[in-house]
Enzyme design. Structure first.
Site, PDB file in Angstrom:
ATOM      1  N   GLY A  68       0.816  -1.215   0.000  1.00 26.93           N
ATOM      2  CA  GLY A  68       0.000   0.000   0.000  1.00 26.93           C
ATOM      3  C   GLY A  68       0.841   1.252   0.000  1.00 26.93           C
ATOM      4  N   THR A  85      -0.059   3.937  -2.679  1.00 22.52           N
ATOM      5  CA  THR A  85      -0.929   5.010  -3.186  1.00 22.52           C
ATOM      6  C   THR A  85      -1.961   5.445  -2.143  1.00 22.52           C
ATOM      7  OG1 THR A  85      -0.669   4.035  -5.366  1.00 22.52           O
ATOM      8  CG2 THR A  85      -2.461   5.616  -5.103  1.00 22.52           C
ATOM      9  N   PRO A 105      -5.164   8.709  -1.368  1.00 23.24           N
ATOM     10  CA  PRO A 105      -6.026   9.660  -2.078  1.00 23.24           C
ATOM     11  C   PRO A 105      -5.265  10.910  -2.536  1.00 23.24           C
ATOM     12  CG  PRO A 105      -7.171   8.797  -0.162  1.00 23.24           C
ATOM     13  CD  PRO A 105      -5.779   8.239  -0.109  1.00 23.24           C
ATOM     14  N   GLY A 130      -0.528   9.959  -5.330  1.00 30.36           N
ATOM     15  CA  GLY A 130      -0.555   8.964  -6.411  1.00 30.36           C
ATOM     16  C   GLY A 130       0.795   8.964  -7.098  1.00 30.36           C
ATOM     17  N   THR A 189      -4.025  -3.612  -4.672  1.00 37.44           N
ATOM     18  CA  THR A 189      -4.258  -4.929  -5.281  1.00 37.44           C
ATOM     19  C   THR A 189      -4.022  -6.036  -4.258  1.00 37.44           C
ATOM     20  OG1 THR A 189      -3.504  -4.013  -7.379  1.00 37.44           O
ATOM     21  CG2 THR A 189      -3.602  -6.407  -7.235  1.00 37.44           C
ATOM     22  N   GLY A 223     -13.527  -5.997 -36.571  1.00 37.35           N
ATOM     23  CA  GLY A 223     -14.697  -5.213 -36.989  1.00 37.35           C
ATOM     24  C   GLY A 223     -15.724  -5.159 -35.864  1.00 37.35           C
ATOM     25  N   GLY A 224     -17.003  -5.225 -36.204  1.00 37.81           N
ATOM     26  CA  GLY A 224     -18.081  -5.122 -35.205  1.00 37.81           C
ATOM     27  C   GLY A 224     -18.025  -6.224 -34.166  1.00 37.81           C
ATOM     28  N   GLU A 245       1.708   1.176 -11.256  1.00 35.31           N
ATOM     29  CA  GLU A 245       3.161   1.167 -10.987  1.00 35.31           C
ATOM     30  C   GLU A 245       3.893   2.291 -11.728  1.00 35.31           C
ATOM     31  OE1 GLU A 245       5.097  -2.625 -10.291  1.00 35.31           O
ATOM     32  OE2 GLU A 245       3.135  -3.568 -10.045  1.00 35.31           O
TER      33      GLU A 245
END
Ligand SMILES: Cc1cc2nc3c(=O)[nH]c(=O)nc-3n(C[C@H](O)[C@H](O)[C@H](O)COP(=O)(O)OP(=O)(O)OC[C@H]3O[C@@H](n4cnc5c(N)ncnc54)[C@H](O)[C@@H]3O)c2cc1C
Length: 382
Positions: A124, A126, A128, A131, A158, A342-343, A366
């Site tokens: 841990g 990061t 608020p 960053g 994570t 394509g689609g 990272e």
């Protein structure tokens, strides 16, 4: 210069390729759709030794070299990138700090179950308000009566809240340095510590089956000995952790980019328009050739960075170059893979749609692409 992989590296690469084909690819669509953490597969990876590849055998690891670990990350991510990032964050961010900086007791207690794949661990950094400016940590730990009292919060962590998670190592301000700057120390927080609050999993655009959560610390107390290495070494330690992590993220990006090429090539050989397979149109061939070229370049970049690391030579520049180029290569590959479909590429039942959603975060986690460019420019003397 010899680019041949040795026998052990080839064996690990093949094992992971087979595992990804047989165990990961068949569930990749479902775990993305349900956002369910793939416990069964992750536990099997632990049993195979894949969650402790680069760690010493005496602490439950496989004793493999760093390149072997990166090759494994590439192959697992080629199968599914949520599982790739689970393995990478556990190994590079969670377990490797214990291996690099932990005392013998900490290695026995924490590293061994992680390397054996019995537990996962998170890192841990990061917050608020911290960053890209990762040294701007605001979480504080105060030493009182033989315990660290931790208060603060962490974002986007994570592997922080799975059933297998053993805990998290966090950066915290533990005082002031002589130059007036904050003293940052890495502190080990086991999962069931009172005051350590694990938030709900984020709803994400990609990497959906990986576990990402916010963490809060409210007068969370851990014993004084739960610091990693020396007090005040936190910043130096996480810069080292991130260098190696970036090489592994480059390998993860290469795996995802390769998956894009695999799918695009096979689709181009099946789909017919104007009476011909798409693969017979030069415009499509050039897209595939460009993908192959860039993927090979990105792969060579992470091989070189891994090799420098294994030779104990400086590799910060090469790690950033590999991470930057591989993540942007993967983004271009995902984009072209959807275009070639394509689609159909826009439909969720085709893997390239999932790849396209997942690839974006490779340019963020990272260290963003901007941060990599800042680091490379700094080493150019700017
Ligand atoms: C799915 C996921 C998993 C993650 N897992 C972990 C984890 O396990 N542990 C952990 O500690 N963190 C984790 N992170 C956090 C990740 O490392 C950060 O999101 C990342 O470092 C960027 O920080 P930020 O999101 O606060 O963006 P910001 O730093 O706010 O950046 C916003 C934008 O501004 C740009 N920017 C910022 N500063 C500058 C500058 N000086 N010059 C130019 N541009 C700039 C950035 O490049 C970016 O484009 C994870 C993130 C995600 C999304």
């Amino acid at each position: 210069m010899d680019f041949t992989l040795n026998e052990e590296q080839q064996a690990i690469q093949e094992t992971c390729r087979d595992f990804a084909e047989q165990e990961i690819k068949p569930i990749a669509e479902e775990i993305d759709r349900t956002s369910e953490f793939p416990y069964e597969v992750v536990r099997k990876m632990g049993e195979l030794g894949l969650l402790g590849l680069p760690f010493p055998e005496e602490y439950g690891g496989a004793g493999a070299d760093f390149l072997s670990y990166c090759l494994a990350i590439e192959e697992i991510s080629r199968g599914d990138v949520s599982i790739g990032i689970t393995m990478e964050a556990h190994t590079s961010l969670g377990a490797s700090p214990f291996n690099l900086f932990g005392s013998k007791e900490q290695k026995e207690r924490y590293l061994t179950p992680l390397a054996r794949g019995e537990q996962l661990w998170a890192f841990g950094l990061t917050e608020p308000e911290a960053g890209s400016d990762s040294g701007g940590t605001q979480t504080r730990a105060v030493l009182r009566d033989g315990s660290w009292h931790i208060n603060g919060s962490k974002n986007f962590i994570t592997n922080a809240g799975t059933e297998m998670t053993g805990g998290v190592t966090i950066t915290a301000i533990t005082g002031k340095r002589h130059d007036g700057r904050n003293e940052i120390t890495n502190i080990i927080v086991p999962k069931d510590t009172p005051g350590y609050i694990i938030g709900n999993a984020y709803k994400k655009m990609g990497w959906k089956a990986s576990d990402t959560r916010p963490l809060t610390f409210e007068d969370c107390q851990v014993p004084e000995e739960n610091i990693l290495g020396q007090r005040g070494d936190g910043f130096k330690q996480f810069m080292q952790i991130l260098d190696a992590g970036r090489v592994a993220i480059a390998a993860l990006s290469v795996g995802l980019a390769q998956a894009c090429l695999d799918e695009a090539l096979s689709y181009a050989k099946e789909r017919k328009q104007f009476g011909k397979h798409l693969s017979k149109f030069q415009a499509i061939q050039f897209k595939l050739a460009d993908m192959d070229t860039e993927i090979e370049l990105a792969r060579l970049m992470y091989y070189k960075a891994a090799w420098l690391h294994m030779q104990h030579k400086p590799y910060t520049r090469e790690a950033s170059i590999a991470k930057l180029f591989a993540s942007e290569t993967a983004k271009r590959a995902a984009d072209q893979a959807v275009q070639i479909h394509g689609g159909y590429g826009f439909m969720d039942e085709y893997p390239v749609s999932r790849y396209w959603r997942s690839v974006k975060v490779n340019e963020i986690g990272e260290g963003t692409s901007e941060v990599q460019r800042m680091l490379i420019a700094k080493l150019l003397g700017c």
